[in-house]
Design an enzyme around this catalytic site. Structure first.
Site, mmCIF file in Angstrom:
data_model
loop_
_atom_site.group_PDB
_atom_site.id
_atom_site.type_symbol
_atom_site.label_atom_id
_atom_site.label_comp_id
_atom_site.label_asym_id
_atom_site.label_seq_id
_atom_site.Cartn_x
_atom_site.Cartn_y
_atom_site.Cartn_z
ATOM 1 N N SER A 169 21.889 25.753 90.946
ATOM 2 C CA SER A 169 22.226 25.886 92.356
ATOM 3 C C SER A 169 23.065 24.695 92.781
ATOM 4 O O SER A 169 22.874 23.587 92.275
ATOM 5 C CB SER A 169 20.959 25.931 93.204
ATOM 6 O OG SER A 169 21.282 25.861 94.583
ATOM 7 N N TYR A 213 13.230 22.407 96.180
ATOM 8 C CA TYR A 213 14.143 23.348 95.526
ATOM 9 C C TYR A 213 15.296 22.585 94.873
ATOM 10 O O TYR A 213 15.599 22.774 93.697
ATOM 11 C CB TYR A 213 14.682 24.356 96.542
ATOM 12 C CG TYR A 213 15.705 25.300 95.949
ATOM 13 C CD1 TYR A 213 15.303 26.348 95.119
ATOM 14 C CD2 TYR A 213 17.056 25.151 96.217
ATOM 15 C CE1 TYR A 213 16.239 27.211 94.566
ATOM 16 C CE2 TYR A 213 17.994 26.006 95.675
ATOM 17 C CZ TYR A 213 17.587 27.040 94.846
ATOM 18 O OH TYR A 213 18.517 27.887 94.297
ATOM 19 N N ALA A 214 15.944 21.697 95.649
ATOM 20 C CA ALA A 214 17.061 20.922 95.116
ATOM 21 C C ALA A 214 16.614 20.091 93.909
ATOM 22 O O ALA A 214 17.318 20.031 92.900
ATOM 23 C CB ALA A 214 17.639 20.025 96.203
ATOM 24 N N LYS A 226 16.126 22.343 90.791
ATOM 25 C CA LYS A 226 17.394 22.782 90.198
ATOM 26 C C LYS A 226 18.172 21.596 89.627
ATOM 27 O O LYS A 226 18.860 21.725 88.615
ATOM 28 C CB LYS A 226 18.236 23.549 91.221
ATOM 29 C CG LYS A 226 17.642 24.908 91.585
ATOM 30 C CD LYS A 226 17.542 25.830 90.377
ATOM 31 C CE LYS A 226 17.138 27.242 90.752
ATOM 32 N NZ LYS A 226 17.220 28.184 89.626
#
Length: 171
Positions: free
Chosen positions: A62, A75-76, A79
């Protein structure tokens, strides 16, 4: 692998995206994010590497893993960890197995539906190509990286974001 008489290509496209402001994030939310987005990459690669003699392994990352994302640090981070993982195993599994990453920006999927419904116009205005990607756009990037046309590419993070990560013009 037995039924297909070997493995040539693996595309690992697993991911969840949930909100999680750092001040409110529970241990369960953080661990679920990393289990799904990151740990599954490690476990699947370990199994595939023991069954694949030659071939290509691709992961879906992402743009959030490259630039961060407020209220989605888990999330960051998950990924971003996959991005570093790819750089490591690309070296480890070479020359027999090529390993690459495709990092989309916004893609029209069930996972992004609510966010796009709420603010698609604002999102599109930040994308130089002026549209949200479709799943087929990401699949095409994977097809390219899985093909012999890209036979000299490994450890690559192919950003599939419509130019969203380009530096903004000043002035």
């Amino acid at each position: 692998a037995e039924r297909l008489q070997g493995l040539d290509v693996l595309v690992h496209s697993a991911g969840i995206w949930t909100p999680g402001p750092i001040r409110e994030m529970s241990r369960e939310t953080l661990e679920t994010m990393f289990q799904t987005n990151t740990f599954s990459s490690y476990y699947l690669t370990r199994e595939v590497a023991n069954r694949m003699n030659t071939g290509t392994i691709l992961f879906i990352g992402s743009t959030a893993g490259q630039r961060g994302e407020p209220n989605h640090s888990h999330y960051a981070g998950s990924k971003g960890a996959v991005q570093s993982f790819v750089a490591s195993i690309a070296q480890e599994l070479a020359p027999a197995i090529r390993v690459n990453l495709v990092s989309p920006g916004w893609v029209r999927t069930p996972m992004s539906r609510a966010a796009l419904d709420a603010r698609e116009e604002a999102i599109v205005n930040l994308v130089p190509l002026k549209r949200v990607a479709e799943a087929e756009d990401v699949a095409s990037a994977c097809l390219f990286l899985a093909s012999d046309v890209s036979r000299h590419l490994t450890g690559l993070d192919l950003c599939c974001s419509g130019g969203a990560l380009l530096p903004m013009p000043r002035g």
